[in-house]
Design an enzyme around this catalytic site. Sequence first.
Site, PDB file in Angstrom:
ATOM      1  N   PRO A  60     -47.523 -60.248-104.718  1.00 19.60           N
ATOM      2  CA  PRO A  60     -47.169 -59.593-103.446  1.00 19.60           C
ATOM      3  C   PRO A  60     -45.703 -59.844-103.108  1.00 19.60           C
ATOM      4  O   PRO A  60     -45.226 -60.969-103.201  1.00 19.60           O
ATOM      5  CB  PRO A  60     -48.080 -60.282-102.423  1.00 19.60           C
ATOM      6  CG  PRO A  60     -49.145 -60.954-103.216  1.00 19.60           C
ATOM      7  CD  PRO A  60     -48.557 -61.271-104.550  1.00 19.60           C
ATOM      8  N   GLU A  61     -45.001 -58.801-102.755  1.00 23.33           N
ATOM      9  CA  GLU A  61     -43.595 -58.924-102.397  1.00 23.33           C
ATOM     10  C   GLU A  61     -43.457 -58.830-100.876  1.00 23.33           C
ATOM     11  O   GLU A  61     -44.435 -58.576-100.174  1.00 23.33           O
ATOM     12  CB  GLU A  61     -42.811 -57.794-103.078  1.00 23.33           C
ATOM     13  CG  GLU A  61     -42.981 -57.796-104.583  1.00 23.33           C
ATOM     14  CD  GLU A  61     -41.715 -58.166-105.313  1.00 23.33           C
ATOM     15  OE1 GLU A  61     -40.763 -58.649-104.670  1.00 23.33           O
ATOM     16  OE2 GLU A  61     -41.678 -57.974-106.533  1.00 23.33           O
ATOM     17  N   ARG A 118     -55.845 -66.633-108.776  1.00 22.22           N
ATOM     18  CA  ARG A 118     -55.018 -67.534-109.595  1.00 22.22           C
ATOM     19  C   ARG A 118     -54.626 -68.806-108.850  1.00 22.22           C
ATOM     20  O   ARG A 118     -54.072 -69.720-109.449  1.00 22.22           O
ATOM     21  CB  ARG A 118     -53.788 -66.784-110.106  1.00 22.22           C
ATOM     22  CG  ARG A 118     -54.210 -65.628-111.034  1.00 22.22           C
ATOM     23  CD  ARG A 118     -53.042 -64.889-111.589  1.00 22.22           C
ATOM     24  NE  ARG A 118     -52.207 -65.723-112.450  1.00 22.22           N
ATOM     25  CZ  ARG A 118     -51.095 -65.312-113.023  1.00 22.22           C
ATOM     26  NH1 ARG A 118     -50.671 -64.079-112.813  1.00 22.22           N
ATOM     27  NH2 ARG A 118     -50.392 -66.118-113.794  1.00 22.22           N
TER      28      ARG A 118
END
Length: 271
Positions: free
Chosen positions: A2-3, A107
């Site tokens: 995600p940016e 993750r």
Amino acid sequence: MPELPEVEVTRLSFADRIAGGRIESVTVGKALRWPLGLAPQLLQGRVVLGVRRRGKYLLLDLSEGLLLIHLGMSGSISFGLDLPPLGKHDHFELTTPLGVLRLNDPRRFGAVVYAAADDDATAHKLLGRLGVEPLGGAFGAQEFHAALKTRKTAIKQVLLGGEAVVGVGNIYASEVLFRAGIRPTTRALRISRPRAVLLHRAIVEVLTQAVTKGGSTLRDFSNAQGEAGHFQLDAMVYDRAGLPCKVCAAPIKTMRQGQRSTFYCANCQKP
Ligand SMILES: [Zn+2]
């Protein structure tokens, strides 16, 4: 990963709805990147006042202290009154009468960290080195140029470093450098003022556009299945190696910089 635009859209998707909610319970699952930093039950009874964003951190302001949430590589947040049962990748959950806030992170590079205040040691460690925010009025072209002047490394690395400005991740770095006509390997201090102004404008435009586009998916965010990932960016160069440049038709080139892929047009982008 995600940016910044995704994080901002996530914030917009639940900030208003969670504000005023009193925390009834907190569930902590498997270990994330960093520990919460206090016993979860101590959060019970505190009220969520609002949600800010700093870089890629969501700051959940509480009636006492705040929670810093980072989505890491694969994190996503959902918020709603009617979420499905906890799944194996749901590692943090905060229940209020207004809805349940949940972090899903397969993750587990994400984190939820408690800080007593904005300027305590924990918050300072995570937020202290972040550069200026690209969205909102604080990001100035002159100051940006001045920051570039002090850095000898390649401009793409400077952008990713996040100290001159936060939020320009790997995809956006290739895109904004294309828009500004600057070769990614150009050393930051060699960039002239007019080119720095072009790059500044490109950063603001590209990130604003991404948030605006993401805003149109708010409906999806607000249901139980929050969704992380990149918004469909109309990429000019990113992931287009070998394809013709959309401006000059020369084949787009790719290279590695600091173990990350860079894409550029050798014709449109000058050293
Ligand atoms: Zn080109």
